[in-house]
Write a protein that holds these residues in place. Structure first.
Motif, PDB file in Angstrom:
ATOM      1  N   LEU A 299       7.437  11.864  -3.327  1.00  0.00           N
ATOM      2  CA  LEU A 299       8.048  11.200  -4.479  1.00  0.00           C
ATOM      3  C   LEU A 299       7.537   9.768  -4.603  1.00  0.00           C
ATOM      4  O   LEU A 299       7.200   9.310  -5.695  1.00  0.00           O
ATOM      5  N   LEU A 300       7.446   9.046  -3.485  1.00  0.00           N
ATOM      6  CA  LEU A 300       6.969   7.665  -3.517  1.00  0.00           C
ATOM      7  C   LEU A 300       5.495   7.562  -3.907  1.00  0.00           C
ATOM      8  O   LEU A 300       5.073   6.546  -4.458  1.00  0.00           O
ATOM      9  N   VAL A 301       4.716   8.606  -3.640  1.00  0.00           N
ATOM     10  CA  VAL A 301       3.320   8.617  -4.093  1.00  0.00           C
ATOM     11  C   VAL A 301       3.283   8.496  -5.613  1.00  0.00           C
ATOM     12  O   VAL A 301       2.465   7.770  -6.173  1.00  0.00           O
ATOM     13  N   PHE A 302       4.208   9.158  -6.297  1.00  0.00           N
ATOM     14  CA  PHE A 302       4.214   9.172  -7.756  1.00  0.00           C
ATOM     15  C   PHE A 302       4.999   8.021  -8.383  1.00  0.00           C
ATOM     16  O   PHE A 302       4.679   7.593  -9.482  1.00  0.00           O
ATOM     17  N   THR A 303       6.029   7.522  -7.697  1.00  0.00           N
ATOM     18  CA  THR A 303       6.832   6.449  -8.277  1.00  0.00           C
ATOM     19  C   THR A 303       6.316   5.066  -7.916  1.00  0.00           C
ATOM     20  O   THR A 303       6.582   4.105  -8.621  1.00  0.00           O
ATOM     21  N   GLY A 304       5.623   4.946  -6.815  1.00  0.00           N
ATOM     22  CA  GLY A 304       5.196   3.633  -6.338  1.00  0.00           C
ATOM     23  C   GLY A 304       6.319   2.954  -5.590  1.00  0.00           C
ATOM     24  O   GLY A 304       7.326   3.568  -5.238  1.00  0.00           O
ATOM     25  N   SER A 305       6.161   1.660  -5.366  1.00  0.00           N
ATOM     26  CA  SER A 305       7.081   0.946  -4.484  1.00  0.00           C
ATOM     27  C   SER A 305       8.399   0.558  -5.133  1.00  0.00           C
ATOM     28  O   SER A 305       9.345   0.220  -4.441  1.00  0.00           O
ATOM     29  N   GLY A 306       8.479   0.588  -6.441  1.00  0.00           N
ATOM     30  CA  GLY A 306       9.699   0.126  -7.092  1.00  0.00           C
ATOM     31  C   GLY A 306       9.818  -1.380  -6.954  1.00  0.00           C
ATOM     32  O   GLY A 306       8.848  -2.082  -6.713  1.00  0.00           O
ATOM     33  N   ALA A 307      11.023  -1.873  -7.084  1.00  0.00           N
ATOM     34  CA  ALA A 307      11.262  -3.313  -6.952  1.00  0.00           C
ATOM     35  C   ALA A 307      11.304  -3.693  -5.475  1.00  0.00           C
ATOM     36  O   ALA A 307      11.396  -2.837  -4.607  1.00  0.00           O
TER      37      ALA A 307
ATOM     38  N   GLY B 293       0.828  -1.203   0.000  1.00  0.00           N
ATOM     39  CA  GLY B 293       0.000   0.000   0.000  1.00  0.00           C
ATOM     40  C   GLY B 293       0.859   1.248   0.000  1.00  0.00           C
ATOM     41  O   GLY B 293       0.535   2.236   0.654  1.00  0.00           O
ATOM     42  N   THR B 294       1.945   1.183  -0.736  1.00  0.00           N
ATOM     43  CA  THR B 294       2.969   2.225  -0.696  1.00  0.00           C
ATOM     44  C   THR B 294       2.431   3.608  -1.008  1.00  0.00           C
ATOM     45  O   THR B 294       2.707   4.561  -0.279  1.00  0.00           O
ATOM     46  N   ARG B 295       1.673   3.728  -2.076  1.00  0.00           N
ATOM     47  CA  ARG B 295       1.213   5.060  -2.488  1.00  0.00           C
ATOM     48  C   ARG B 295       0.302   5.693  -1.445  1.00  0.00           C
ATOM     49  O   ARG B 295       0.460   6.870  -1.114  1.00  0.00           O
ATOM     50  N   ALA B 296      -0.629   4.940  -0.898  1.00  0.00           N
ATOM     51  CA  ALA B 296      -1.550   5.478   0.112  1.00  0.00           C
ATOM     52  C   ALA B 296      -0.803   5.798   1.408  1.00  0.00           C
ATOM     53  O   ALA B 296      -1.010   6.863   2.006  1.00  0.00           O
ATOM     54  N   ALA B 297       0.052   4.896   1.850  1.00  0.00           N
ATOM     55  CA  ALA B 297       0.817   5.121   3.079  1.00  0.00           C
ATOM     56  C   ALA B 297       1.751   6.320   2.915  1.00  0.00           C
ATOM     57  O   ALA B 297       1.884   7.137   3.834  1.00  0.00           O
ATOM     58  N   ALA B 298       2.388   6.434   1.765  1.00  0.00           N
ATOM     59  CA  ALA B 298       3.291   7.557   1.520  1.00  0.00           C
ATOM     60  C   ALA B 298       2.525   8.872   1.460  1.00  0.00           C
ATOM     61  O   ALA B 298       3.016   9.900   1.929  1.00  0.00           O
ATOM     62  N   PHE B 299       1.323   8.850   0.915  1.00  0.00           N
ATOM     63  CA  PHE B 299       0.500  10.058   0.853  1.00  0.00           C
ATOM     64  C   PHE B 299       0.153  10.543   2.264  1.00  0.00           C
ATOM     65  O   PHE B 299       0.289  11.728   2.582  1.00  0.00           O
ATOM     66  N   LEU B 300      -0.270   9.621   3.125  1.00  0.00           N
ATOM     67  CA  LEU B 300      -0.601   9.974   4.509  1.00  0.00           C
ATOM     68  C   LEU B 300       0.644  10.452   5.262  1.00  0.00           C
ATOM     69  O   LEU B 300       0.601  11.446   5.994  1.00  0.00           O
ATOM     70  N   ALA B 301       1.762   9.764   5.066  1.00  0.00           N
ATOM     71  CA  ALA B 301       3.004  10.145   5.731  1.00  0.00           C
ATOM     72  C   ALA B 301       3.475  11.522   5.258  1.00  0.00           C
ATOM     73  O   ALA B 301       3.908  12.348   6.073  1.00  0.00           O
ATOM     74  N   SER B 302       3.381  11.784   3.971  1.00  0.00           N
ATOM     75  CA  SER B 302       3.789  13.077   3.424  1.00  0.00           C
ATOM     76  C   SER B 302       2.931  14.197   4.012  1.00  0.00           C
ATOM     77  O   SER B 302       3.450  15.244   4.420  1.00  0.00           O
ATOM     78  N   GLY B 303       1.645  13.969   4.066  1.00  0.00           N
ATOM     79  CA  GLY B 303       0.746  14.966   4.642  1.00  0.00           C
ATOM     80  C   GLY B 303       1.034  15.230   6.109  1.00  0.00           C
ATOM     81  O   GLY B 303       1.004  16.379   6.563  1.00  0.00           O
TER      82      GLY B 303
END
Length: 151
Positions: A117-125, A73-83
């Motif tokens: 940045l992780l919201v837009f890139t996703g989790s990567g490998a 759930g990288t994008r959602a978690a990163a969005f909350l963390a960024s906020g």
């Protein structure tokens, strides 16, 4: 040279995600459990449960940091963390001085932008997001399923 670097990009993003998630989760664990030196400003103690905004920030740091670390759930978690880090910077640090170097908000600013940045890139490998996406992708069959169909 660019092609080689481009092929390594998912792995670089994955390693970036792991490091940022681990560091963020450590902040939450320190504040909630008093480990790793404890909460900032408490001389090794913890943040009192339910106090605003410190306890809620620590929970977000631990949970979102762990999810980002795992790549789940990288994008959602990163969005909350960024906020949460944007809130921390503008509410806690910005009133002290204009620049992060002056107001002690470097970590908040860096975490905010790293998670954005992780919201837009996703989790990567190397993330669980990709593992689950491979298993549930429509039209993709595992090697076992393909061998069963061929037989």
């Amino acid at each position: 040279m660019s092609a080689r670097l481009d092929s390594a990009q998912p792995y670089a993003i994955g390693l970036f995600r792991i490091v940022v998630g681990l560091l963020f989760a450590c902040h939450g664990a320190a504040s909630l459990f008093g480990v790793l030196g404890g909460a900032v400003g408490t001389d090794g103690g913890t943040v009192d449960a339910g106090t605003w905004p410190g306890w809620y920030a620590a929970v977000i740091q631990l949970v979102c940091g762990g999810l980002v670390l795992l790549g789940l759930g990288t994008r959602a978690a990163a969005f909350l963390a960024s906020g949460s880090m944007a809130y921390a910077y503008f509410d806690v640090h910005q009133s002290e001085a204009l620049w992060p170097i002056q107001n002690g908000g470097e970590a908040s600013a860096m975490f905010c932008w790293a998670f954005l940045l992780l919201v837009f890139t996703g989790s990567g490998a190397l993330g669980l997001d990709r593992l689950f996406a491979r298993r549930t992708a429509p039209g993709r069959e595992s090697a076992t399923e393909q061998a069963t169909v061929a037989a």
